[in-house]
Design an enzyme around this catalytic site. Structure first.
Site, PDB file in Angstrom:
ATOM      1  N   GLY A  10       0.884  -1.260  -0.004  1.00  0.00           N
ATOM      2  CA  GLY A  10       0.070   0.061  -0.138  1.00  0.00           C
ATOM      3  C   GLY A  10       0.879   1.368  -0.015  1.00  0.00           C
ATOM      4  O   GLY A  10       1.570   1.470   0.769  1.00  0.00           O
ATOM      5  N   ALA A  13      -1.345   6.891   1.784  1.00  0.00           N
ATOM      6  CA  ALA A  13      -1.096   7.819   3.127  1.00  0.00           C
ATOM      7  C   ALA A  13      -0.079   7.347   3.995  1.00  0.00           C
ATOM      8  O   ALA A  13       0.924   7.704   4.238  1.00  0.00           O
ATOM      9  CB  ALA A  13      -2.333   8.249   3.994  1.00  0.00           C
ATOM     10  N   CYS A  45      -8.139  12.673  -0.246  1.00  0.00           N
ATOM     11  CA  CYS A  45      -9.075  13.564   0.277  1.00  0.00           C
ATOM     12  C   CYS A  45      -9.459  14.762  -0.617  1.00  0.00           C
ATOM     13  O   CYS A  45     -10.394  15.435  -0.559  1.00  0.00           O
ATOM     14  CB  CYS A  45      -8.358  14.168   1.473  1.00  0.00           C
ATOM     15  SG  CYS A  45      -7.592  13.112   2.597  1.00  0.00           S
ATOM     16  N   GLY A 116      -5.249  -0.118   3.659  1.00  0.00           N
ATOM     17  CA  GLY A 116      -6.390   0.937   3.846  1.00  0.00           C
ATOM     18  C   GLY A 116      -7.895   0.483   4.098  1.00  0.00           C
ATOM     19  O   GLY A 116      -7.554  -0.709   4.675  1.00  0.00           O
ATOM     20  N   ARG A 136     -13.146   5.953  -3.802  1.00  0.00           N
ATOM     21  CA  ARG A 136     -11.928   5.896  -2.864  1.00  0.00           C
ATOM     22  C   ARG A 136     -10.641   6.129  -3.896  1.00  0.00           C
ATOM     23  O   ARG A 136      -9.771   6.396  -3.314  1.00  0.00           O
ATOM     24  CB  ARG A 136     -11.963   4.379  -2.715  1.00  0.00           C
ATOM     25  CG  ARG A 136     -10.804   3.846  -1.850  1.00  0.00           C
ATOM     26  CD  ARG A 136     -10.759   2.567  -1.682  1.00  0.00           C
ATOM     27  NE  ARG A 136      -9.511   2.221  -0.600  1.00  0.00           N
ATOM     28  CZ  ARG A 136      -9.267   1.060  -0.494  1.00  0.00           C
ATOM     29  NH1 ARG A 136      -9.575   0.372  -0.946  1.00  0.00           N
ATOM     30  NH2 ARG A 136      -7.987   1.108   0.203  1.00  0.00           N
ATOM     31  N   PRO A 279       6.538 -10.475  15.087  1.00  0.00           N
ATOM     32  CA  PRO A 279       7.513  -9.501  15.214  1.00  0.00           C
ATOM     33  C   PRO A 279       8.157  -8.983  13.993  1.00  0.00           C
ATOM     34  O   PRO A 279       8.934  -7.788  13.784  1.00  0.00           O
ATOM     35  CB  PRO A 279       8.681 -10.102  15.944  1.00  0.00           C
ATOM     36  CG  PRO A 279       8.309 -11.795  15.884  1.00  0.00           C
ATOM     37  CD  PRO A 279       6.714 -11.898  15.417  1.00  0.00           C
ATOM     38  N   ALA A 283       1.565  -2.980  10.905  1.00  0.00           N
ATOM     39  CA  ALA A 283       0.289  -2.537  10.257  1.00  0.00           C
ATOM     40  C   ALA A 283       0.098  -0.916  10.595  1.00  0.00           C
ATOM     41  O   ALA A 283       0.138  -0.760  11.715  1.00  0.00           O
ATOM     42  CB  ALA A 283      -0.680  -3.411  10.394  1.00  0.00           C
ATOM     43  N   GLY A 285      -2.653   2.594   9.371  1.00  0.00           N
ATOM     44  CA  GLY A 285      -3.716   3.298   8.763  1.00  0.00           C
ATOM     45  C   GLY A 285      -4.895   2.810   8.857  1.00  0.00           C
ATOM     46  O   GLY A 285      -5.315   2.180   9.980  1.00  0.00           O
ATOM     47  N   TYR A 430      -5.085  37.281  19.204  1.00  0.00           N
ATOM     48  CA  TYR A 430      -6.103  38.096  19.362  1.00  0.00           C
ATOM     49  C   TYR A 430      -5.760  39.334  18.324  1.00  0.00           C
ATOM     50  O   TYR A 430      -5.001  40.079  18.858  1.00  0.00           O
ATOM     51  CB  TYR A 430      -6.573  38.476  20.468  1.00  0.00           C
ATOM     52  CG  TYR A 430      -7.585  39.746  20.356  1.00  0.00           C
ATOM     53  CD1 TYR A 430      -8.658  39.735  19.630  1.00  0.00           C
ATOM     54  CD2 TYR A 430      -7.528  40.771  21.253  1.00  0.00           C
ATOM     55  CE1 TYR A 430      -9.603  40.848  19.353  1.00  0.00           C
ATOM     56  CE2 TYR A 430      -8.159  42.110  20.982  1.00  0.00           C
ATOM     57  CZ  TYR A 430      -9.299  42.036  20.251  1.00  0.00           C
ATOM     58  OH  TYR A 430     -10.074  43.030  19.997  1.00  0.00           O
TER      59      TYR A 430
END
Ligand code: FAD
Length: 551
Positions: A10, A13, A45, A116, A136, A279, A283, A285, A430
């Site tokens: 993958g 991201a 996105c 994903g 997607r 080990p 993984a 996301g 401010y």
């Protein structure tokens, strides 16, 4: 020492950020990124905004390609390569080159899974009809654009009122389509509490979007060139195109088949170092379950920020550092036309679901900056906190301007274990066009701190109408005349001192104004005169949102 070989499944991201971080930490490692799709490191996105034409060129969605990974980072990226199995004993993955059909194996010292989450496509009648799409990938939106252009589409049905559904609804409106959003729950934007989601729904309707709530989809039927979305209540909504945005499911097939531990929520179970129970395998996301930083429960949070951070942490750990993921708090923001909807931490629904009691909430409706500077816009804000010590548990905000800034400040406070007393004292930017000397975040902290110190107790909207308390409306008579709580009596704030004798001392007085501020002044005034006064937080405006969300 031999070169470490890091294989990443993958390349968007979580995977891409893991790969790049691995290189920054280890110049000698062999790093291979495998993705079955045609692109890596693309901007999921941004997809809805390309449909709407806000992002005009598809190429803008491609942040980095295989050549850039090779030239800049010495990382080998193979797109169109699907990992079909993991041989944990041999430390190898089995791959299929999707263009040639060739299968082969690739060894690894460290394997990172960042596959994903897949858009949910429930097995409903008609689900495979042409014209029904999920959002997607870049090829998904290419098809959506082609359908809109090819059919000269005029109408769309979006199934699902979460953030992807609403972003798609907005962008389809930008394309000139009339849009219906069908949502199974009684509210849009499921991460929010219903009363906070109500202004979002009203805003959608103001922009011509039809919102059908509380009605799940039963199936789809072809009606000539259109598709009819049939709901469980028997209603039908027809559109030239249907967008399915009813959530995502972690991609766990590979992990499951390899015998990696899967959690109760259906994601790959990982430690705070993003390690699986093997080990040599990490993984990250959307595919993993992680701890909710507020409730402590395992959760699935499909957001880009956590995916990127987890990718980085996995890389750190693989390269020998002691990095740890702090858990997620679900900090998110979504644009709905010119409204921003943001939240962080737990919602009240989530607290209830997790069986967490002993919390309090405040509502407020301050302006994003001082009212005397032109263009001030209201922010509807809800803050949840623990009543024992004021620890902040969550916040939600809806408004046209600077909503993300307030939620980001509160999100940071939550990460540091902050309390409402910290918000009260926070020193924030401010100048007239940016905020107020008492920022909305300070106000939220002050209202909450006033409650916890006993200076200005709050009544609970859930207990209205009260059994024995008297409801006192402290707005001006014309405001009272325009609508008030049933049974309320009107004592305008400015008349209160002169009319103390008319108020009972043997029962609680529950005060309210329009947004809570005059109610607070009245509460302080009355309490100093010995009355048992409480303020109803957020005033009549909050009541209106609560009432509307219940219908
Ligand atoms: P992904 O980015 O989905 O990448 C997974 C990759 O793995 C895919 O390219 C896939 O092809 C590949 N893959 C899967 N299985 C295999 C296999 N067996 N072999 C090889 N390759 C495989 N988040 C936000 O925080 N803010 C937003 O505004 C926002 N907007 C979004 C809008 C849309 C339309 C979508 C779809 C998502 C949005 N998100 C947003 C969510 C965000 O994009 C995801 O949380 C994030 O991309 C998850 O990263 P990931 O690495 O886990 O998975």
């Amino acid at each position: 020492m031999s070169r470490k070989k890091i294989v990443i499944v993958g390349g968007v991201a979580g995977g891409a950020s893991c790969a790049a971080r691995c290189r920054r930490l280890d110049e000698t490692a062999e790093i291979v990124v495998l993705d079955r799709g045609p692109y890596v490191s693309f901007a999921n996105c941004g997809l809805p905004y390309h449909v709407g034409g806000v992002i005009r060129e598809e190429s803008k969605l491609l942040i980095a390609d295989a050549a850039l990974f090779r030239d800049r980072f010495n990382i080998e990226v193979r797109t169109g390569h699907e990992v079909v199995a993991i041989d944990r004993a041999a430390h190898e993955v089995e791959l299929k080159d999707l263009s040639s059909g060739r299968s082969y194996r690739e060894s690894y010292d460290a394997l990172v899974l960042s596959p994903g989450a897949a858009a949910v496509r429930p097995p409903l009648p008609g689900i495979d009809l042409p014209g029904i799409f999920v959002v997607r990938t870049i090829p998904d939106i290419r098809q959506i654009r082609a359908r809109i252009d090819g059919q000269a589409a005029k109408s769309a049905v979006v199934v699902g009122g979460g953030f992807i559904g609403l972003e798609m609804a907005e962008n389809l409106v930008h394309r000139g389509l009339s849009v219906t959003v069908v949502e199974m729950l009684n509210q849009v934007m499921p991460p929010l509490d219903p009363e906070m989601a109500r202004p979002v729904q009203e805003h959608l309707e103001k922009h011509g979007v039809k919102v059908a709530l509380g009605d799940g989809v039963a199936g789809f039927e072809s009606r000539g060139a259109k598709i009819s979305v049939k709901t469980k209540s028997g209603a039908e909504h027809a559109g030239d195109i249907v967008i399915l945005a009813i959530g995502v499911r972690p991609e766990t097939a590979l992990a499951k088949a390899a015998g990696l531990e899967i959690g109760a929520r259906g994601g790959i179970r990982v430690t705070d170092q993003m390690r699986t129970n093997d080990p040599a395998i990490w993984a990250v996301g959307d595919a993993v379950e992680v701890r909710d930083a507020v409730t402590g429960e395992w959760t699935l949070i499909p957001l880009a920020g956590p995916a990127n951070r987890q990718g980085r942490i996995a890389a750190d750990v693989i390269c020998g550092r002691d990095a740890r993921f702090r858990g997620v708090q679900g900090t998110a923001v979504c644009g709905v036309f010119d409204l921003a909807v943001a939240s962080t931490g737990a919602s009240e629904k989530n607290l209830r679901r997790a069986g967490i009691t002993g919390y309090e909430k405040v509502y407020l409706h301050p302006a994003n900056h001082v009212g005397y500077y032109p263009g001030a816009k209201p922010i509807n804000l809800k803050l949840l906190f623990r009543n024992s010590d004021g620890r902040i548990l969550g916040a939600q905000a809806v408004g046209e301007a600077d909503v993300d800034k307030r939620i980001d400040v509160i999100a940071t406070a939550i990460q540091f274990g902050g309390t409402v007393f910290d918000l009260e004292e926070a020193e924030l930017c401010y100048a007239p066009q940016f905020g107020a000397a008492k920022d909305p975040v300070n106000y939220a902290g002050m209202i909450a701190a006033n409650l916890l110190r006993g200076d200005a107790p709050l009544a609970d909207w859930d207990q209205v109408p009260p059994d024995s308390a008297m409801l006192v409306d402290v707005r001006d008579p014309d405001e009272f005349g325009g609508g008030h709580l049933p049974g309320a009596v009107n004592f305008p704030l400015n008349e209160l001192r002169a009319r103390l004798g008319e108020l009972p001392r043997d029962r609680e007085l529950w005060l309210y104004c329009r947004v809570g501020q005059r109610g607070y002044y009245a509460t302080r005034l009355l309490r100093q005169h010995g009355f048992r006064a409480k303020n109803l937080p957020g005033g009549f405006l909050t009541h209106q949102f609560i009432e509307a969300s219940r219908t």
